[in-house]
Design a protein around this motif. Structure first.
Motif, PDB file in Angstrom:
ATOM      1  N   TRP A  45     135.394  53.264 -18.375  1.00  0.00           N
ATOM      2  CA  TRP A  45     134.082  53.768 -18.754  1.00  0.00           C
ATOM      3  C   TRP A  45     133.114  52.595 -18.785  1.00  0.00           C
ATOM      4  O   TRP A  45     133.522  51.451 -18.971  1.00  0.00           O
ATOM      5  N   ILE A  46     131.822  52.887 -18.634  1.00  0.00           N
ATOM      6  CA  ILE A  46     130.794  51.860 -18.781  1.00  0.00           C
ATOM      7  C   ILE A  46     129.662  52.432 -19.633  1.00  0.00           C
ATOM      8  O   ILE A  46     129.246  53.585 -19.445  1.00  0.00           O
ATOM      9  N   ALA A  47     129.185  51.625 -20.571  1.00  0.00           N
ATOM     10  CA  ALA A  47     128.085  52.045 -21.436  1.00  0.00           C
ATOM     11  C   ALA A  47     126.744  51.717 -20.797  1.00  0.00           C
ATOM     12  O   ALA A  47     126.600  50.722 -20.086  1.00  0.00           O
ATOM     13  N   ALA A  48     125.770  52.564 -21.041  1.00  0.00           N
ATOM     14  CA  ALA A  48     124.387  52.317 -20.603  1.00  0.00           C
ATOM     15  C   ALA A  48     123.451  52.727 -21.728  1.00  0.00           C
ATOM     16  O   ALA A  48     123.744  53.647 -22.501  1.00  0.00           O
ATOM     17  N   VAL A  49     122.309  52.025 -21.800  1.00  0.00           N
ATOM     18  CA  VAL A  49     121.353  52.284 -22.874  1.00  0.00           C
ATOM     19  C   VAL A  49     120.077  52.902 -22.332  1.00  0.00           C
ATOM     20  O   VAL A  49     119.732  54.041 -22.667  1.00  0.00           O
ATOM     21  N   GLN A  50     119.348  52.176 -21.446  1.00  0.00           N
ATOM     22  CA  GLN A  50     118.068  52.716 -21.021  1.00  0.00           C
ATOM     23  C   GLN A  50     117.647  52.322 -19.608  1.00  0.00           C
ATOM     24  O   GLN A  50     116.626  52.803 -19.124  1.00  0.00           O
ATOM     25  N   SER A  51     118.395  51.484 -18.923  1.00  0.00           N
ATOM     26  CA  SER A  51     117.993  51.081 -17.568  1.00  0.00           C
ATOM     27  C   SER A  51     118.469  52.098 -16.538  1.00  0.00           C
ATOM     28  O   SER A  51     119.672  52.333 -16.414  1.00  0.00           O
ATOM     29  N   PRO A  52     117.559  52.708 -15.777  1.00  0.00           N
ATOM     30  CA  PRO A  52     117.993  53.645 -14.734  1.00  0.00           C
ATOM     31  C   PRO A  52     118.989  53.028 -13.763  1.00  0.00           C
ATOM     32  O   PRO A  52     119.911  53.705 -13.297  1.00  0.00           O
ATOM     33  N   GLU A  53     118.801  51.720 -13.478  1.00  0.00           N
ATOM     34  CA  GLU A  53     119.723  51.061 -12.551  1.00  0.00           C
ATOM     35  C   GLU A  53     121.145  51.100 -13.069  1.00  0.00           C
ATOM     36  O   GLU A  53     122.101  51.243 -12.284  1.00  0.00           O
ATOM     37  N   SER A  54     121.327  50.985 -14.377  1.00  0.00           N
ATOM     38  CA  SER A  54     122.672  51.003 -14.955  1.00  0.00           C
ATOM     39  C   SER A  54     123.306  52.380 -14.812  1.00  0.00           C
ATOM     40  O   SER A  54     124.468  52.501 -14.395  1.00  0.00           O
ATOM     41  N   PHE A  55     122.569  53.430 -15.146  1.00  0.00           N
ATOM     42  CA  PHE A  55     123.115  54.783 -15.043  1.00  0.00           C
ATOM     43  C   PHE A  55     123.474  55.107 -13.593  1.00  0.00           C
ATOM     44  O   PHE A  55     124.516  55.695 -13.316  1.00  0.00           O
ATOM     45  N   ARG A  56     122.597  54.715 -12.685  1.00  0.00           N
ATOM     46  CA  ARG A  56     122.838  54.983 -11.270  1.00  0.00           C
ATOM     47  C   ARG A  56     124.069  54.223 -10.770  1.00  0.00           C
ATOM     48  O   ARG A  56     124.916  54.773 -10.064  1.00  0.00           O
ATOM     49  N   ARG A  57     124.180  52.969 -11.158  1.00  0.00           N
ATOM     50  CA  ARG A  57     125.274  52.135 -10.665  1.00  0.00           C
ATOM     51  C   ARG A  57     126.619  52.578 -11.221  1.00  0.00           C
ATOM     52  O   ARG A  57     127.631  52.561 -10.509  1.00  0.00           O
ATOM     53  N   ILE A  58     126.668  52.989 -12.484  1.00  0.00           N
ATOM     54  CA  ILE A  58     127.913  53.496 -13.065  1.00  0.00           C
ATOM     55  C   ILE A  58     128.408  54.697 -12.267  1.00  0.00           C
ATOM     56  O   ILE A  58     129.604  54.830 -11.984  1.00  0.00           O
ATOM     57  N   ALA A  59     127.486  55.568 -11.890  1.00  0.00           N
ATOM     58  CA  ALA A  59     127.854  56.734 -11.093  1.00  0.00           C
ATOM     59  C   ALA A  59     128.362  56.333  -9.724  1.00  0.00           C
ATOM     60  O   ALA A  59     129.363  56.861  -9.226  1.00  0.00           O
ATOM     61  N   GLU A  60     127.685  55.390  -9.075  1.00  0.00           N
ATOM     62  CA  GLU A  60     128.115  54.940  -7.751  1.00  0.00           C
ATOM     63  C   GLU A  60     129.527  54.381  -7.784  1.00  0.00           C
ATOM     64  O   GLU A  60     130.316  54.594  -6.853  1.00  0.00           O
ATOM     65  N   LEU A  61     129.852  53.677  -8.870  1.00  0.00           N
ATOM     66  CA  LEU A  61     131.182  53.083  -8.999  1.00  0.00           C
ATOM     67  C   LEU A  61     132.251  54.100  -9.390  1.00  0.00           C
ATOM     68  O   LEU A  61     133.445  53.803  -9.326  1.00  0.00           O
ATOM     69  N   GLY A  62     131.830  55.277  -9.838  1.00  0.00           N
ATOM     70  CA  GLY A  62     132.784  56.334 -10.160  1.00  0.00           C
ATOM     71  C   GLY A  62     133.407  56.234 -11.534  1.00  0.00           C
ATOM     72  O   GLY A  62     134.467  56.821 -11.788  1.00  0.00           O
ATOM     73  N   HIS A  63     132.764  55.505 -12.454  1.00  0.00           N
ATOM     74  CA  HIS A  63     133.306  55.348 -13.798  1.00  0.00           C
ATOM     75  C   HIS A  63     132.703  56.374 -14.747  1.00  0.00           C
ATOM     76  O   HIS A  63     131.643  56.946 -14.486  1.00  0.00           O
ATOM     77  N   GLY A  64     133.378  56.586 -15.888  1.00  0.00           N
ATOM     78  CA  GLY A  64     132.822  57.420 -16.935  1.00  0.00           C
ATOM     79  C   GLY A  64     131.647  56.727 -17.606  1.00  0.00           C
ATOM     80  O   GLY A  64     131.507  55.500 -17.556  1.00  0.00           O
ATOM     81  N   LEU A  65     130.797  57.516 -18.270  1.00  0.00           N
ATOM     82  CA  LEU A  65     129.575  57.014 -18.912  1.00  0.00           C
ATOM     83  C   LEU A  65     129.684  57.158 -20.423  1.00  0.00           C
ATOM     84  O   LEU A  65     129.996  58.239 -20.934  1.00  0.00           O
ATOM     85  N   LEU A  66     129.393  56.065 -21.143  1.00  0.00           N
ATOM     86  CA  LEU A  66     129.312  56.069 -22.595  1.00  0.00           C
ATOM     87  C   LEU A  66     127.861  55.896 -23.014  1.00  0.00           C
ATOM     88  O   LEU A  66     127.178  54.992 -22.530  1.00  0.00           O
ATOM     89  N   ILE A  67     127.383  56.746 -23.927  1.00  0.00           N
ATOM     90  CA  ILE A  67     126.003  56.661 -24.385  1.00  0.00           C
ATOM     91  C   ILE A  67     125.947  56.704 -25.913  1.00  0.00           C
ATOM     92  O   ILE A  67     126.838  57.258 -26.562  1.00  0.00           O
ATOM     93  N   THR A  68     124.898  56.104 -26.462  1.00  0.00           N
ATOM     94  CA  THR A  68     124.602  56.180 -27.890  1.00  0.00           C
ATOM     95  C   THR A  68     123.127  56.525 -28.022  1.00  0.00           C
ATOM     96  O   THR A  68     122.272  55.629 -28.068  1.00  0.00           O
ATOM     97  N   PRO A  69     122.788  57.808 -28.037  1.00  0.00           N
ATOM     98  CA  PRO A  69     121.377  58.199 -28.048  1.00  0.00           C
ATOM     99  C   PRO A  69     120.679  57.743 -29.328  1.00  0.00           C
ATOM    100  O   PRO A  69     121.150  57.997 -30.430  1.00  0.00           O
ATOM    101  N   THR A  70     119.556  57.045 -29.175  1.00  0.00           N
ATOM    102  CA  THR A  70     118.733  56.638 -30.312  1.00  0.00           C
ATOM    103  C   THR A  70     117.294  56.518 -29.828  1.00  0.00           C
ATOM    104  O   THR A  70     117.017  55.800 -28.876  1.00  0.00           O
ATOM    105  N   GLY A  71     116.411  57.235 -30.479  1.00  0.00           N
ATOM    106  CA  GLY A  71     115.015  57.175 -30.087  1.00  0.00           C
ATOM    107  C   GLY A  71     114.226  58.234 -30.814  1.00  0.00           C
ATOM    108  O   GLY A  71     114.739  58.924 -31.692  1.00  0.00           O
ATOM    109  N   ARG A  72     112.989  58.393 -30.428  1.00  0.00           N
ATOM    110  CA  ARG A  72     112.155  59.385 -31.098  1.00  0.00           C
ATOM    111  C   ARG A  72     112.403  60.793 -30.577  1.00  0.00           C
ATOM    112  O   ARG A  72     112.062  61.770 -31.228  1.00  0.00           O
ATOM    113  N   GLU A  73     113.003  60.902 -29.406  1.00  0.00           N
ATOM    114  CA  GLU A  73     113.386  62.214 -28.898  1.00  0.00           C
ATOM    115  C   GLU A  73     114.653  62.081 -28.078  1.00  0.00           C
ATOM    116  O   GLU A  73     114.961  61.013 -27.545  1.00  0.00           O
TER     117      GLU A  73
END
Length: 352
Positions: A173-201
């Motif tokens: 798995w790979i964690a991503a926070v807010q960079s679109p490049e990170s989310f896109r690259r994790i998908a390209e590599l075929g790994h699972g995604l870990l998220i920790t949602p924090t924000g105003r919405e």
């Protein structure tokens, strides 16, 4: 959907001793195993109350493995830019063996400037370093005699020992926070995604970007997403808020303190991070509860909140942060028990 426990210590010797902290989270891990929860997760950080009590998630998970029988273990996450891939892969296969094949590995790019300074690793270029180490570890978990030539390390006929206990090695798995490049690259590599949602919405756009990109590159397999959120369950909403809010505010205070260097730090590999601390400083416990970034309430209300979160995010697993803001001890155990006894039964098909 799976449920588990997620730990990221934010204690200091003045608020809780290291021995007391580990007594509490190991007790929660043993309970999670007995109760049929799916995961225990721990994160790597250094030199600051934000995560500093756990510089080695794999060491912690080894202790959990020795005290449990079924619950799966996941790093959430190790920081590859601060490790040599042979060392990291070898430690992974060792814990995989000790746990009899219960280990999964979450990686994260690291994003705290003080950690890069401590290890004398430049932030600029860290994305390429991260990908190089992850790729080498992934290869060594599946292959023997691995050769790699990179600007950061060289491998010649590398075969890590012990070999993985799980066929094809632990899931990655790979964690991503807010960079679109990170989310896109994790998908390209075929790994699972870990998220920790924090924000105003609660924003699901990056998760949807991951799913869309994954489908384009891996049409024969399914994307995997797990989220970590603070959780407090009590008999009533009022009681749950009274318990949770001081700890949530403490968690935000410690986290924003760790982010202070971003007030002035600029890095081409972290385009959206400058000024991040200022944004986190504006958040309160009420904000986290209101936007679904923390799940707090009576069993009935918590179940409703999980349903709303799933309508928006549609994750495969929810890992409950049970140690935020020095939350722990009997109160954290009781909250987890109420979740297991009164909330989880409302979500069929989640038992191990």
């Amino acid at each position: 959907m799976r449920f588990g426990l997620s730990f990221l210590p934010d204690s200091t010797p003045q608020t809780k001793s290291p021995a007391a902290y580990y007594d509490e989270v190991l007790a929660l891990s043993r309970y999670g195993d007995r109760a049929g929860l799916d995961y225990v997760k721990m994160t790597e950080h250094y030199l600051h109350p934000y995560g500093g009590y756990c510089p080695s998630p794999l060491t912690f998970l080894t202790a959990v493995a020795a005290q449990t029988t079924d619950i799966r273990l996941i790093t959430g996450c190790v920081l590859p830019v601060f490790h040599h891939p042979v060392q990291l892969a070898s430690y992974i296969t060792m814990v995989d063996a000790i746990s009899h094949g219960r280990l999964e590995i979450g990686f994260a790019r690291a994003y705290l400037p003080h950690e890069f300074h401590a290890f004398d690793v430049p932030m600029d270029g860290s994305r390429a370093r991260f990908e190089a180490v992850v790729a080498a570890v992934a290869r060594m978990l599946k292959e023997e005699g691995v050769d790699e030539q990179t600007p950061y390390f060289t491998l010649r006929n590398a075969t890590v020992l012990p070999r993985p206990t799980q066929q094809d090695g632990p899931p990655l798995w790979i964690a991503a926070v807010q960079s679109p490049e990170s989310f896109r690259r994790i998908a390209e590599l075929g790994h699972g995604l870990l998220i920790t949602p924090t924000g105003r919405e609660l924003d699901n756009s990056m998760v949807e970007l991951y799913r869309k990109t994954y489908a384009e590159h891996h049409p024969d397999s399914a994307p995997r997403v797990m989220a970590s959120l603070p959780l407090v369950v009590a008999e009533t909403d009022q009681e749950a808020r009274a318990i949770a809010d001081p700890h949530l505010n403490r968690y935000l205070e410690v986290w924003s303190s760790a982010l202070d260097p971003w007030d002035e730090t600029v890095s081409k590999d972290y385009h959206q991070y400058t000024g991040l601390a200022a944004s986190i400083r504006t958040l309160t416990a009420k904000d986290l509860r209101a936007n679904g970034s923390a799940i707090v309430g009576s069993p009935e209300h918590v179940a409703e909140q999980i349903g709303r979160f799933q309508e928006r995010m549609n994750v495969d697993g929810l890992l409950w942060q049970a140690d935020f803001g020095d939350f722990g001890g009997a109160a954290a155990l009781r909250s987890t028990e109420l979740f297991v006894e009164k909330v989880r039964p409302q979500f069929p098909g989640v038992a191990r």
